[in-house]
Structures are given as C-alpha cells and as structure tokens.
Enzyme design. Structure first.
Site, PDB file in Angstrom:
ATOM      1  N   TYR A  51     -17.241  16.498 -15.471  1.00 21.94           N
ATOM      2  CA  TYR A  51     -17.555  15.071 -15.597  1.00 21.94           C
ATOM      3  C   TYR A  51     -18.530  14.703 -14.471  1.00 21.94           C
ATOM      4  CZ  TYR A  51     -17.001  10.116 -14.739  1.00 21.94           C
ATOM      5  OH  TYR A  51     -17.266   8.797 -14.491  1.00 21.94           O
ATOM      6  N   LYS A  64      -8.424   5.898 -19.323  1.00 21.27           N
ATOM      7  CA  LYS A  64      -8.732   6.422 -20.655  1.00 21.27           C
ATOM      8  C   LYS A  64      -7.483   6.383 -21.544  1.00 21.27           C
ATOM      9  CE  LYS A  64     -12.704   6.801 -18.785  1.00 21.27           C
ATOM     10  NZ  LYS A  64     -12.761   7.442 -17.533  1.00 21.27           N
ATOM     11  N   ARG A  89       0.851  -1.200   0.000  1.00 17.00           N
ATOM     12  CA  ARG A  89       0.000   0.000   0.000  1.00 17.00           C
ATOM     13  C   ARG A  89       0.883   1.245   0.000  1.00 17.00           C
ATOM     14  NH1 ARG A  89      -1.257   1.872   4.533  1.00 17.00           N
ATOM     15  NH2 ARG A  89      -1.961  -0.064   5.507  1.00 17.00           N
ATOM     16  N   ASP A 123      -8.059  18.463 -14.739  1.00 14.31           N
ATOM     17  CA  ASP A 123      -8.321  17.082 -15.155  1.00 14.31           C
ATOM     18  C   ASP A 123      -7.906  16.992 -16.626  1.00 14.31           C
ATOM     19  OD1 ASP A 123      -9.418  14.723 -16.129  1.00 14.31           O
ATOM     20  OD2 ASP A 123     -11.145  14.805 -14.773  1.00 14.31           O
TER      21      ASP A 123
END
Ligand SMILES: Cc1ncc(COP(=O)(O)O)c(C=O)c1O
Length: 381
Positions: free
Chosen positions: A104, A201, A51, A176
């Site tokens: 978004y 993406k 982690r 973004d």
C-alpha cells in the site's frame, strides 16, 4: 466470550458486555478525557486518563483481539498510526524491514520517506517469490511486512511460508489484513506475529471513520506495543472506537455480500471486450489462486482491472459510473471506483512500486448487484 464461540457471536459480544452501571446493551461512548479517583491512585476499573485507556476503546480492543484470535488488540487513530507505532516499537535505527513489492502506497511512504530518516532500512521484494524474500533477509532484518491480498494489484502472499522464513531469521511477520478482514483470513493462526488493520475499511465498514488496529498473539509483545501506544499517543478516540465497534457487529454478513457481489462483477468484467485483464484472487488463472483458496475463506470485495484503451480509457471509465462513487478508500457498504495511479498510489509514482496507468480499482459494495453490473456496463460502453 470464549474462542469456542463462532465468529459472528464474538463480533457482536466480545468486549461488549451490557454496561455494568445501566445495563445498556450497546457499549456507551465514554466521551471523557479523565476519571474521578477514589483517593490518590484509587482508580475505578484501571481508568485514569483516556490516552492510556478508555472503556469504549477497551471494548473495541477486546473485540479486535477476539476476532483475530489474538491475546491483545490495540486501537489507533488510523491504520498508518498503528503501523508507525508498530515499527518504532519493534525496530531500532539501523534495523531492516522487508516490504512487499506492491505495498500500500502509504505504508511504502511511511517507511521510505519518514522512517528512513530515523535510520530504518528497507528492501521491497515481490512476496510471492519466496526465494527473493529469503535472499533479502539480513542479520538486521526485524520485520517481514506482508499484505495479502495487496492494494491495488490483488497479489497473494503465502502467510505460512513467510512465517517459515521470518521465524528462523529472528524477524517478526507482520500481516496487513485490511483487504481480507478477519472474517476471511486469520493470519495469527497461519504463523504471523502481528496483524495490522486500517479499521477505516471493512472493520468500520461504513466509510464514516478513520482508524487502525494491531493484534498480537504474544502477550509480552502486546505489552510492549501497549506501552508505545500510550507513550506515542496516536490512540483511537471514543466515538471513533464506537463506530468501528458498531461496524464489526455486521462484518460477517457484509463480507459474505461483498464476496458474492465481487464474484458477479468479476464474471462480468472478464467477458467485457474493453477490459484486457481482471485481477482477482478468486479467478483460477490468478497466480495466487491456490494459496488464496488455502488461506482465505472467500476472495473478498476488491477487484482491479486493466483497460485495453490504456490510461486514458481507465481515467474515463472512473468518471462515468453513477452507482460506483469515484473516491479513495474501500471496504464500505457503498461501491467505489478509483484510478490508483493518480489517486491512492500517486505517492509511489516514479518508484519501483508504481502501478500501471491502465488500472482501475473497485471496492465492490453491498448494493443490489444488478445495479452494479448495469452501472459498469454503461460506463464501459
Ligand atoms: C492495505 C492498507 N493498509 C493500511 C492503510 C492505511 O490506513 P489508514 O488510511 O487508516 O491510515 C490503508 C489505507 O488505504 C490500506 O489500504
């Protein structure tokens, strides 16, 4: 790998030295949760628990930083995990965030329906209207959140101008950069403080992984984000990090083809009688065309258009293509078509961010362009 190297060289090599143990030229998938210590606290290379850090993720994080010309990159389990970690790192309950008027839907939902419960306040403003952005700034404004181009309306915001509003207000400018990718747009160089990606993406590029990223220029901010990344735990797993890293290697050539194919699709759609308007920043009549020409090196692979026949016609065309796959997401090698109002942006229905029902969104892939044009021609007919 230095900043002097070209984009594609950095994409293929930054953070991706041959494996010191075996010489493997591809970074291995370190599918491990923990690491043998050479005596208590005797860490090899700083790795103790995955982690906190994992070598495959480290490679991706270094590559992301190199591509955005930042000092620190951080990889997350999804774009929204990155956004949540970012907002809860830099904001406190009672702070205020400015969101794009057509953010978004998932970003809007995170802020409006999750983080408001935690005490965050927000205002949605059309970012192309700089006076409205300035007027929305409050003493408690900590973040101006920018998406450019926006999803799904392909609006353009002027990153440098927004940086000029954020800095004197003591707010951070977050961009973004999912739609443009670092290949087409470099927000940190334009004055942004933090870049966000849904690596699901274009960075991943093959529709086979969900991931997110943050990249910053300021090392202290990078440290704070890294602390929260570990403390909150929404990290990218090793295999997911490896898939994004593999995608990044071909980002440049893929984006060139996405842009070229999108330009041909736009040409076709603008002259089609069933289409009432085409939303694409590469069109000279697009209101953001001049700004996009300045701050982007290409106009990207996302194209939206509105159907003369209204919502019914838009829904119909989405169901008739055969090369364009009906599906959510974007940025993969394959072309996708969707109805934002009923699909990706259903979460903003009824809000100020609701998108028109006659809107269709395309993620133009890198297939043979004639096949894409023929597919659209059949569906529209
Ligand atoms: C512009 C933009 N930002 C962020 C996200 C969220 O990313 P993820 O789906 O990886 O959580 C998306 C997802 O579609 C997006 O399109």
């Amino acid at each position: 790998m230095s900043k002097a190297h070209g984009f594609e060289t950095r994409a293929i090599h930054a953070g991706q030295e041959p494996d010191p143990l075996t010489g493997a030229v591809v970074v291995p998938i370190y599918q491990t949760s923990t690491y043998k210590q050479d005596g208590v606290g005797g860490l090899r290379g700083g790795y103790e628990y995955s982690r906190s850090a994992n070598p495959t993720r480290t490679a991706l994080e270094q590559a992301l930083a190199a591509l955005e010309n930042g000092t620190r990159g951080l990889a997350f389990a999804s774009g929204l995990a990155a956004e949540d970690t970012l907002l809860r790192t830099v904001c406190r309950p009672g702070d205020h965030v400015i969101l794009p008027g057509d953010a978004y839907g998932g970003t809007f939902r995170l802020v409006a329906r999750v983080l408001t419960n935690w005490g965050l306040e927000y205002t949605s403003v059309p970012l192309a209207d700089l006076a409205a952005v300035q007027a929305a700034v409050r003493p408690t404004t900590k973040v101006i959140w920018c998406e450019t181009p926006t999803n799904p309306l392909l609006g353009i915001a002027d990153i440098a101008a927004l940086a000029g509003i954020a800095a004197p207000a003591g707010a951070l400018l977050v961009v973004d950069n999912t739609f443009a990718s670092p290949y087409l747009q470099q927000p940190l160089a334009l004055g942004a403080d933090i870049v966000v990606h849904s690596t699901t993406k274009y960075l991943g590029g093959h529709s086979d992984v969900v991931g997110g990223a943050l990249v910053v220029a300021d090392a202290d901010l990078g440290e704070q984000l890294a602390f929260h990344q570990n403390a909150m735990g929404a990290v990218s797993g090793p295999f997911d990090a490896w898939l994004v890293l593999r995608g990044i290697k071909t980002l440049g050539v893929r984006m060139d083809r996405h842009c070229a194919n999108a330009a041909r699709v736009v040409d076709f759609l603008t002259s089609h009688e069933a289409v009432s308007s085409v939303l694409y920043p590469g069109l000279p009549e697009h209101p953001g065309h001049d700004v996009a020409s300045r701050q982007m090196s290409g106009f990207g692979g996302m194209v939206s258009f509105r159907m003369r026949g209204g919502e019914e016609a838009a829904l119909k065309v989405c169901g008739l293509t055969t090369v364009f796959t009906l599906g959510e997401s974007l940025g993969g090698v394959e072309s996708l078509i969707e109805h934002p109002g009923r699909m990706t942006h259903a979460s903003v229905a009824g809000s100020a961010l609701e998108v028109p029902g006659d809107l269709v969104r395309l993620s133009v892939g890198i297939e043979t362009v004639e096949d894409l044009l023929a597919d659209l021609a059949d569906a529209l007919a």
